[in-house]
Design a protein around this motif. Structure first.
Motif, PDB file in Angstrom:
ATOM      1  N   LEU A  90       0.841  -1.190   0.000  1.00  0.00           N
ATOM      2  CA  LEU A  90       0.000   0.000   0.000  1.00  0.00           C
ATOM      3  C   LEU A  90       0.875   1.238   0.000  1.00  0.00           C
ATOM      4  O   LEU A  90       1.843   1.320   0.746  1.00  0.00           O
ATOM      5  CB  LEU A  90      -0.892   0.035   1.245  1.00  0.00           C
ATOM      6  CG  LEU A  90      -1.917  -1.078   1.395  1.00  0.00           C
ATOM      7  CD1 LEU A  90      -2.643  -0.942   2.716  1.00  0.00           C
ATOM      8  CD2 LEU A  90      -2.909  -1.038   0.263  1.00  0.00           C
ATOM      9  N   GLY A  91       0.501   2.204  -0.825  1.00  0.00           N
ATOM     10  CA  GLY A  91       1.205   3.478  -0.839  1.00  0.00           C
ATOM     11  C   GLY A  91       0.483   4.477   0.051  1.00  0.00           C
ATOM     12  O   GLY A  91      -0.557   4.189   0.643  1.00  0.00           O
ATOM     13  N   TRP A  92       1.052   5.667   0.172  1.00  0.00           N
ATOM     14  CA  TRP A  92       0.452   6.687   1.020  1.00  0.00           C
ATOM     15  C   TRP A  92      -0.958   7.076   0.569  1.00  0.00           C
ATOM     16  O   TRP A  92      -1.827   7.309   1.426  1.00  0.00           O
ATOM     17  CB  TRP A  92       1.358   7.905   1.109  1.00  0.00           C
ATOM     18  CG  TRP A  92       2.527   7.643   2.015  1.00  0.00           C
ATOM     19  CD1 TRP A  92       3.824   7.512   1.646  1.00  0.00           C
ATOM     20  CD2 TRP A  92       2.485   7.416   3.422  1.00  0.00           C
ATOM     21  NE1 TRP A  92       4.599   7.230   2.746  1.00  0.00           N
ATOM     22  CE2 TRP A  92       3.802   7.164   3.849  1.00  0.00           C
ATOM     23  CE3 TRP A  92       1.464   7.398   4.354  1.00  0.00           C
ATOM     24  CZ2 TRP A  92       4.116   6.912   5.174  1.00  0.00           C
ATOM     25  CZ3 TRP A  92       1.787   7.145   5.678  1.00  0.00           C
ATOM     26  CH2 TRP A  92       3.091   6.911   6.073  1.00  0.00           C
ATOM     27  N   PRO A  93      -1.254   7.178  -0.726  1.00  0.00           N
ATOM     28  CA  PRO A  93      -2.632   7.525  -1.113  1.00  0.00           C
ATOM     29  C   PRO A  93      -3.651   6.491  -0.635  1.00  0.00           C
ATOM     30  O   PRO A  93      -4.733   6.851  -0.153  1.00  0.00           O
ATOM     31  CB  PRO A  93      -2.581   7.571  -2.641  1.00  0.00           C
ATOM     32  CG  PRO A  93      -1.149   7.821  -2.974  1.00  0.00           C
ATOM     33  CD  PRO A  93      -0.356   7.151  -1.891  1.00  0.00           C
ATOM     34  N   GLU A  94      -3.292   5.208  -0.725  1.00  0.00           N
ATOM     35  CA  GLU A  94      -4.214   4.167  -0.280  1.00  0.00           C
ATOM     36  C   GLU A  94      -4.412   4.204   1.231  1.00  0.00           C
ATOM     37  O   GLU A  94      -5.524   4.034   1.732  1.00  0.00           O
ATOM     38  CB  GLU A  94      -3.714   2.780  -0.699  1.00  0.00           C
ATOM     39  CG  GLU A  94      -3.771   2.527  -2.179  1.00  0.00           C
ATOM     40  CD  GLU A  94      -2.517   2.979  -2.916  1.00  0.00           C
ATOM     41  OE1 GLU A  94      -1.591   3.535  -2.281  1.00  0.00           O
ATOM     42  OE2 GLU A  94      -2.470   2.788  -4.151  1.00  0.00           O
ATOM     43  N   VAL A  95      -3.309   4.437   1.965  1.00  0.00           N
ATOM     44  CA  VAL A  95      -3.394   4.520   3.426  1.00  0.00           C
ATOM     45  C   VAL A  95      -4.262   5.707   3.826  1.00  0.00           C
ATOM     46  O   VAL A  95      -5.081   5.613   4.757  1.00  0.00           O
ATOM     47  CB  VAL A  95      -1.981   4.620   4.052  1.00  0.00           C
ATOM     48  CG1 VAL A  95      -2.060   4.895   5.542  1.00  0.00           C
ATOM     49  CG2 VAL A  95      -1.193   3.352   3.783  1.00  0.00           C
ATOM     50  N   ALA A  96      -4.131   6.819   3.135  1.00  0.00           N
ATOM     51  CA  ALA A  96      -4.936   8.000   3.435  1.00  0.00           C
ATOM     52  C   ALA A  96      -6.413   7.730   3.191  1.00  0.00           C
ATOM     53  O   ALA A  96      -7.272   8.117   4.000  1.00  0.00           O
ATOM     54  CB  ALA A  96      -4.464   9.191   2.597  1.00  0.00           C
ATOM     55  N   ILE A  97      -6.725   7.055   2.110  1.00  0.00           N
ATOM     56  CA  ILE A  97      -8.125   6.725   1.809  1.00  0.00           C
ATOM     57  C   ILE A  97      -8.686   5.796   2.877  1.00  0.00           C
ATOM     58  O   ILE A  97      -9.816   5.994   3.348  1.00  0.00           O
ATOM     59  CB  ILE A  97      -8.243   6.110   0.400  1.00  0.00           C
ATOM     60  CG1 ILE A  97      -7.954   7.169  -0.654  1.00  0.00           C
ATOM     61  CG2 ILE A  97      -9.630   5.503   0.196  1.00  0.00           C
ATOM     62  CD1 ILE A  97      -7.833   6.645  -2.056  1.00  0.00           C
ATOM     63  N   ILE A  98      -7.918   4.807   3.291  1.00  0.00           N
ATOM     64  CA  ILE A  98      -8.371   3.883   4.341  1.00  0.00           C
ATOM     65  C   ILE A  98      -8.606   4.642   5.644  1.00  0.00           C
ATOM     66  O   ILE A  98      -9.599   4.409   6.344  1.00  0.00           O
ATOM     67  CB  ILE A  98      -7.353   2.740   4.531  1.00  0.00           C
ATOM     68  CG1 ILE A  98      -7.359   1.846   3.290  1.00  0.00           C
ATOM     69  CG2 ILE A  98      -7.657   1.934   5.782  1.00  0.00           C
ATOM     70  CD1 ILE A  98      -6.242   0.835   3.242  1.00  0.00           C
ATOM     71  N   ALA A  99      -7.707   5.574   5.983  1.00  0.00           N
ATOM     72  CA  ALA A  99      -7.863   6.359   7.208  1.00  0.00           C
ATOM     73  C   ALA A  99      -9.114   7.224   7.151  1.00  0.00           C
ATOM     74  O   ALA A  99      -9.869   7.303   8.134  1.00  0.00           O
ATOM     75  CB  ALA A  99      -6.629   7.229   7.436  1.00  0.00           C
ATOM     76  N   ILE A 100      -9.370   7.848   6.019  1.00  0.00           N
ATOM     77  CA  ILE A 100     -10.562   8.693   5.875  1.00  0.00           C
ATOM     78  C   ILE A 100     -11.823   7.854   6.004  1.00  0.00           C
ATOM     79  O   ILE A 100     -12.776   8.242   6.690  1.00  0.00           O
ATOM     80  CB  ILE A 100     -10.528   9.454   4.530  1.00  0.00           C
ATOM     81  CG1 ILE A 100      -9.421  10.508   4.571  1.00  0.00           C
ATOM     82  CG2 ILE A 100     -11.864  10.098   4.222  1.00  0.00           C
ATOM     83  CD1 ILE A 100      -9.113  11.144   3.232  1.00  0.00           C
ATOM     84  N   VAL A 101     -11.855   6.694   5.376  1.00  0.00           N
ATOM     85  CA  VAL A 101     -13.020   5.817   5.468  1.00  0.00           C
ATOM     86  C   VAL A 101     -13.219   5.350   6.914  1.00  0.00           C
ATOM     87  O   VAL A 101     -14.347   5.323   7.414  1.00  0.00           O
ATOM     88  CB  VAL A 101     -12.879   4.609   4.510  1.00  0.00           C
ATOM     89  CG1 VAL A 101     -13.945   3.577   4.766  1.00  0.00           C
ATOM     90  CG2 VAL A 101     -12.927   5.084   3.058  1.00  0.00           C
ATOM     91  N   ALA A 102     -12.133   5.024   7.600  1.00  0.00           N
ATOM     92  CA  ALA A 102     -12.237   4.591   8.997  1.00  0.00           C
ATOM     93  C   ALA A 102     -12.799   5.705   9.866  1.00  0.00           C
ATOM     94  O   ALA A 102     -13.648   5.458  10.731  1.00  0.00           O
ATOM     95  CB  ALA A 102     -10.871   4.153   9.518  1.00  0.00           C
ATOM     96  N   ILE A 103     -12.359   6.934   9.644  1.00  0.00           N
ATOM     97  CA  ILE A 103     -12.878   8.067  10.415  1.00  0.00           C
ATOM     98  C   ILE A 103     -14.356   8.273  10.118  1.00  0.00           C
ATOM     99  O   ILE A 103     -15.156   8.538  11.024  1.00  0.00           O
ATOM    100  CB  ILE A 103     -12.067   9.343  10.127  1.00  0.00           C
ATOM    101  CG1 ILE A 103     -10.678   9.202  10.744  1.00  0.00           C
ATOM    102  CG2 ILE A 103     -12.766  10.579  10.673  1.00  0.00           C
ATOM    103  CD1 ILE A 103      -9.713  10.308  10.370  1.00  0.00           C
ATOM    104  N   LEU A 104     -14.750   8.124   8.865  1.00  0.00           N
ATOM    105  CA  LEU A 104     -16.162   8.288   8.516  1.00  0.00           C
ATOM    106  C   LEU A 104     -17.032   7.191   9.138  1.00  0.00           C
ATOM    107  O   LEU A 104     -18.145   7.454   9.574  1.00  0.00           O
ATOM    108  CB  LEU A 104     -16.336   8.299   6.997  1.00  0.00           C
ATOM    109  CG  LEU A 104     -15.798   9.531   6.269  1.00  0.00           C
ATOM    110  CD1 LEU A 104     -15.913   9.327   4.759  1.00  0.00           C
ATOM    111  CD2 LEU A 104     -16.545  10.778   6.698  1.00  0.00           C
ATOM    112  N   ILE A 105     -16.521   5.973   9.181  1.00  0.00           N
ATOM    113  CA  ILE A 105     -17.312   4.854   9.710  1.00  0.00           C
ATOM    114  C   ILE A 105     -17.361   4.888  11.237  1.00  0.00           C
ATOM    115  O   ILE A 105     -18.438   4.785  11.830  1.00  0.00           O
ATOM    116  CB  ILE A 105     -16.734   3.512   9.224  1.00  0.00           C
ATOM    117  CG1 ILE A 105     -16.959   3.376   7.719  1.00  0.00           C
ATOM    118  CG2 ILE A 105     -17.381   2.348   9.960  1.00  0.00           C
ATOM    119  CD1 ILE A 105     -16.305   2.156   7.103  1.00  0.00           C
TER     120      ILE A 105
END
Length: 55
Positions: free
Chosen positions: A4-19
């Motif tokens: 995973l690169g930084w863009p993917e990690v950022a997307i996962i973090a944003i989704v986790a915060i939203l959920i």
């Protein structure tokens, strides 16, 4: 890190915060850390038992 690169990690973090919400994230991180630690300890114990049986 699992390919995973930084863009993917950022997307996962944003989704986790939203959920889960920003207040729940540190609590989930602590639970995940404890779970990984106990998993690693279990693996070490199994390896030690295997090594002692071979001797």
């Amino acid at each position: 890190m699992f390919g995973l690169g930084w863009p993917e990690v950022a997307i996962i973090a944003i989704v986790a915060i939203l959920i889960f919400g920003p207040k729940k994230i540190p609590e989930l991180g602590g639970v995940l850390g404890k779970s990984l630690r106990s998993f690693q300890e279990g693996i070490k114990k199994t390896d030690e038992e295997d090594n002692s049986e071979q001797s």
